[in-house]
Write a protein that holds these residues in place. Structure first.
Motif, mmCIF file in Angstrom:
data_model
loop_
_atom_site.group_PDB
_atom_site.id
_atom_site.type_symbol
_atom_site.label_atom_id
_atom_site.label_comp_id
_atom_site.label_asym_id
_atom_site.label_seq_id
_atom_site.Cartn_x
_atom_site.Cartn_y
_atom_site.Cartn_z
ATOM 1 N N GLY A 32 1.012 -1.446 -0.026
ATOM 2 C CA GLY A 32 0.389 0.473 -0.061
ATOM 3 C C GLY A 32 0.802 1.253 0.310
ATOM 4 N N GLU A 33 0.039 1.868 -0.295
ATOM 5 C CA GLU A 33 1.306 3.638 -0.350
ATOM 6 C C GLU A 33 1.017 4.140 1.418
ATOM 7 O OE1 GLU A 33 0.111 7.956 -2.346
ATOM 8 O OE2 GLU A 33 -1.515 7.121 -2.010
ATOM 9 N N GLY A 34 2.396 4.498 0.915
ATOM 10 C CA GLY A 34 2.740 4.836 2.260
ATOM 11 C C GLY A 34 3.355 3.872 3.764
ATOM 12 N N GLU A 35 3.745 2.760 2.470
ATOM 13 C CA GLU A 35 4.542 1.341 3.247
ATOM 14 C C GLU A 35 5.978 1.312 3.197
ATOM 15 O OE1 GLU A 35 2.647 -2.435 5.043
ATOM 16 O OE2 GLU A 35 1.318 -2.295 2.094
ATOM 17 N N PHE A 36 6.314 0.784 4.302
ATOM 18 C CA PHE A 36 8.180 1.377 4.536
ATOM 19 C C PHE A 36 8.063 -0.395 4.695
ATOM 20 C CE2 PHE A 36 12.337 2.673 6.474
ATOM 21 C CZ PHE A 36 12.960 1.454 5.304
ATOM 22 N N VAL A 37 8.536 -1.259 3.369
ATOM 23 C CA VAL A 37 8.091 -2.949 3.279
ATOM 24 C C VAL A 37 9.359 -3.481 3.792
ATOM 25 C CG1 VAL A 37 7.759 -4.893 2.412
ATOM 26 C CG2 VAL A 37 6.195 -2.858 2.383
ATOM 27 N N SER A 38 10.297 -4.450 4.142
ATOM 28 C CA SER A 38 11.725 -4.686 4.250
ATOM 29 C C SER A 38 11.685 -5.814 3.812
ATOM 30 C CB SER A 38 12.590 -5.096 5.538
ATOM 31 O OG SER A 38 12.340 -3.173 5.718
ATOM 32 N N ILE A 39 12.284 -6.800 2.659
ATOM 33 C CA ILE A 39 12.575 -8.232 2.202
ATOM 34 C C ILE A 39 14.208 -8.364 2.540
ATOM 35 C CG2 ILE A 39 12.073 -9.696 0.611
ATOM 36 C CD1 ILE A 39 11.397 -7.426 -0.950
ATOM 37 N N MET A 40 13.352 -9.522 3.810
ATOM 38 C CA MET A 40 15.226 -10.692 4.219
ATOM 39 C C MET A 40 14.493 -11.998 3.528
ATOM 40 S SD MET A 40 15.507 -8.631 7.942
ATOM 41 C CE MET A 40 16.581 -8.780 7.941
ATOM 42 N N GLY A 41 15.902 -12.154 4.383
ATOM 43 C CA GLY A 41 16.147 -13.910 4.163
ATOM 44 C C GLY A 41 17.606 -14.114 4.221
ATOM 45 N N LYS A 42 17.793 -15.550 4.074
ATOM 46 C CA LYS A 42 19.462 -15.744 3.939
ATOM 47 C C LYS A 42 19.680 -15.580 2.338
ATOM 48 C CE LYS A 42 19.316 -19.184 7.188
ATOM 49 N NZ LYS A 42 19.259 -20.732 7.281
ATOM 50 N N SER A 43 21.426 -15.380 1.837
ATOM 51 C CA SER A 43 21.730 -14.813 1.012
ATOM 52 C C SER A 43 20.794 -15.907 -0.060
ATOM 53 C CB SER A 43 23.212 -15.080 0.793
ATOM 54 O OG SER A 43 23.747 -14.199 1.410
ATOM 55 N N GLY A 44 21.124 -15.578 -0.790
ATOM 56 C CA GLY A 44 20.350 -17.093 -2.316
ATOM 57 C C GLY A 44 18.748 -17.862 -2.095
ATOM 58 N N CYS A 45 18.110 -16.631 -1.249
ATOM 59 C CA CYS A 45 16.774 -16.960 -1.361
ATOM 60 C C CYS A 45 15.793 -16.272 -1.931
ATOM 61 C CB CYS A 45 16.318 -16.251 0.502
ATOM 62 S SG CYS A 45 16.332 -14.708 0.583
ATOM 63 N N GLY A 46 16.336 -15.158 -3.406
ATOM 64 C CA GLY A 46 15.511 -15.023 -3.267
ATOM 65 C C GLY A 46 15.225 -13.230 -3.591
ATOM 66 N N LYS A 47 15.494 -12.632 -2.613
ATOM 67 C CA LYS A 47 15.216 -11.279 -2.177
ATOM 68 C C LYS A 47 15.262 -10.993 -3.044
ATOM 69 C CE LYS A 47 18.333 -10.768 1.340
ATOM 70 N NZ LYS A 47 19.287 -12.626 1.093
ATOM 71 N N SER A 48 16.671 -10.375 -3.024
ATOM 72 C CA SER A 48 17.030 -9.280 -4.486
ATOM 73 C C SER A 48 16.616 -9.744 -6.042
ATOM 74 C CB SER A 48 18.080 -9.462 -4.745
ATOM 75 O OG SER A 48 19.271 -8.624 -4.009
ATOM 76 N N THR A 49 16.184 -11.407 -6.380
ATOM 77 C CA THR A 49 15.731 -11.620 -7.896
ATOM 78 C C THR A 49 13.839 -11.090 -7.569
ATOM 79 O OG1 THR A 49 16.675 -13.509 -8.173
ATOM 80 C CG2 THR A 49 14.864 -13.350 -9.160
ATOM 81 N N LEU A 50 13.918 -11.127 -6.074
ATOM 82 C CA LEU A 50 12.245 -10.727 -6.033
ATOM 83 C C LEU A 50 11.648 -9.787 -6.395
ATOM 84 C CD1 LEU A 50 9.315 -11.233 -5.854
ATOM 85 C CD2 LEU A 50 9.515 -10.618 -3.644
ATOM 86 N N LEU A 51 13.007 -7.836 -5.595
ATOM 87 C CA LEU A 51 12.420 -6.865 -6.249
ATOM 88 C C LEU A 51 13.239 -6.109 -7.735
ATOM 89 C CD1 LEU A 51 13.170 -4.408 -4.121
ATOM 90 C CD2 LEU A 51 15.392 -4.463 -4.273
ATOM 91 N N TYR A 52 13.882 -7.401 -8.433
ATOM 92 C CA TYR A 52 14.570 -6.646 -9.690
ATOM 93 C C TYR A 52 13.001 -7.629 -10.391
ATOM 94 C CZ TYR A 52 19.271 -5.437 -9.569
ATOM 95 O OH TYR A 52 20.145 -4.901 -9.303
ATOM 96 N N LEU A 53 12.208 -8.351 -10.175
ATOM 97 C CA LEU A 53 11.079 -8.458 -10.739
ATOM 98 C C LEU A 53 9.452 -7.125 -10.406
ATOM 99 C CD1 LEU A 53 12.288 -11.316 -11.514
ATOM 100 C CD2 LEU A 53 10.204 -12.266 -10.952
ATOM 101 N N LEU A 54 9.586 -6.748 -9.391
ATOM 102 C CA LEU A 54 9.283 -6.069 -8.613
ATOM 103 C C LEU A 54 9.162 -4.463 -9.052
ATOM 104 C CD1 LEU A 54 8.574 -6.471 -4.521
ATOM 105 C CD2 LEU A 54 7.121 -8.065 -7.987
ATOM 106 N N SER A 55 10.644 -4.647 -9.587
ATOM 107 C CA SER A 55 10.801 -2.514 -10.481
ATOM 108 C C SER A 55 11.029 -2.530 -11.617
ATOM 109 C CB SER A 55 12.248 -3.086 -9.631
ATOM 110 O OG SER A 55 13.102 -3.535 -10.207
ATOM 111 N N THR A 56 10.164 -4.162 -12.169
ATOM 112 C CA THR A 56 10.750 -4.075 -13.670
ATOM 113 C C THR A 56 11.527 -4.479 -14.306
ATOM 114 O OG1 THR A 56 10.359 -1.670 -15.251
ATOM 115 C CG2 THR A 56 8.257 -2.746 -13.327
ATOM 116 N N LEU A 57 12.951 -4.435 -13.439
ATOM 117 C CA LEU A 57 14.248 -5.132 -14.027
ATOM 118 C C LEU A 57 14.285 -6.339 -14.479
ATOM 119 C CD1 LEU A 57 16.307 -2.893 -11.567
ATOM 120 C CD2 LEU A 57 15.926 -2.088 -13.380
ATOM 121 N N ASP A 58 13.356 -6.770 -14.603
ATOM 122 C CA ASP A 58 13.769 -8.347 -15.009
ATOM 123 C C ASP A 58 12.491 -8.750 -14.939
ATOM 124 O OD1 ASP A 58 13.767 -10.842 -15.442
ATOM 125 O OD2 ASP A 58 15.314 -11.400 -13.394
ATOM 126 N N THR A 59 12.429 -8.943 -16.666
ATOM 127 C CA THR A 59 11.038 -9.454 -16.948
ATOM 128 C C THR A 59 10.415 -10.758 -17.659
ATOM 129 O OG1 THR A 59 11.524 -8.648 -19.482
ATOM 130 C CG2 THR A 59 11.053 -7.052 -18.281
#
Length: 224
Positions: A32-59
């Protein structure tokens, strides 16, 4: 009622080299608008991959992503680039400033590319953003002459130059000491108070605990 600014449904992601491997599994989320969301997890869990999908950098994925009510899944690269520049600000672990450009010139670049304002107005807006980061006195310096913490603050100013609805941050404090981490968090918190939405991948538990929501990941899945 909080307005939804990002929605993802049933995201699946595969890597195909050297063999087909699934790295994200049926991820659905709403932010939602105005949320500050942190994505956490061990290295290799996919969190940066998810961010790249959400940001449209990976299609390259299965599922859908909607941002500010726009279905960005399926848009061509030119349309995506324009959408990103207008609606999403990016802050990475490495600031990616151009060292041969001044601080002011670095901050101005995304707005010059967007082309909605004339150069004089963009320069004024860039100075306002630098003032917000307490970096205005360094505007004429080459960015390569700044400390790491200062460069990250300039990178945040650059991310904000087009007044994006969402700020995507990948380990934004990963290279900073505790003092500069506190400064960056304070800046992010102020941005949220102003109505911005922040989605940050982080390993820093103290940083994450201060956000408004934590999404925990393990083995390519959301667990919390």
């Amino acid at each position: 009622m909080q307005q939804e600014v990002l929605k993802a449904e049933k995201l699946n992601k595969y890597f195909y080299e050297p063999a087909t491997t699934q790295v994200l599994y049926d991820i659905s989320l709403s932010i939602g608008e105005g949320e500050f969301v942190s994505i956490m997890g061990k290295s290799g869990c996919g969190k940066s991959t998810l961010l790249y999908l959400l940001s449209t950098l990976d299609t390259s994925y299965e599922g859908t992503v909607d941002i500010t009510g726009v279905r960005v899944t399926g848009l061509n690269e030119n349309d995506l680039a324009g959408f990103r520049n207008e609606h999403i600000g990016f802050v990475f672990q490495f600031h990616y400033l151009l060292p041969e450009f001044t601080v002011l010139e670095n901050v101005m670049l995304p707005a010059l590319k967007l082309g909605k304002l004339n150069r004089e107005a963009i320069e004024q807006h860039a100075m306002d953003r630098l003032r917000q980061m307490d970096m205005h006195e360094h505007a004429k310096k080459l960015s390569g002459k700044l400390s790491g913490g200062q460069q990250q603050r300039v990178a945040i100013a650059r991310a904000l130059i087009n007044n994006p609805r969402i700020i995507m941050a990948d380990e934004p404090t990963g290279n900073l000491d505790s003092a500069n981490t506190a400064i960056v968090f304070s800046i992010f918190n102020q941005l949220v108070q102003e109505g911005n939405t922040i989605i940050a991948v982080t390993h820093d538990h103290d940083f994450a605990r201060k956000s408004t929501r934590i999404l925990q990941m393990a083995d390519g899945r959301l667990t919390l």
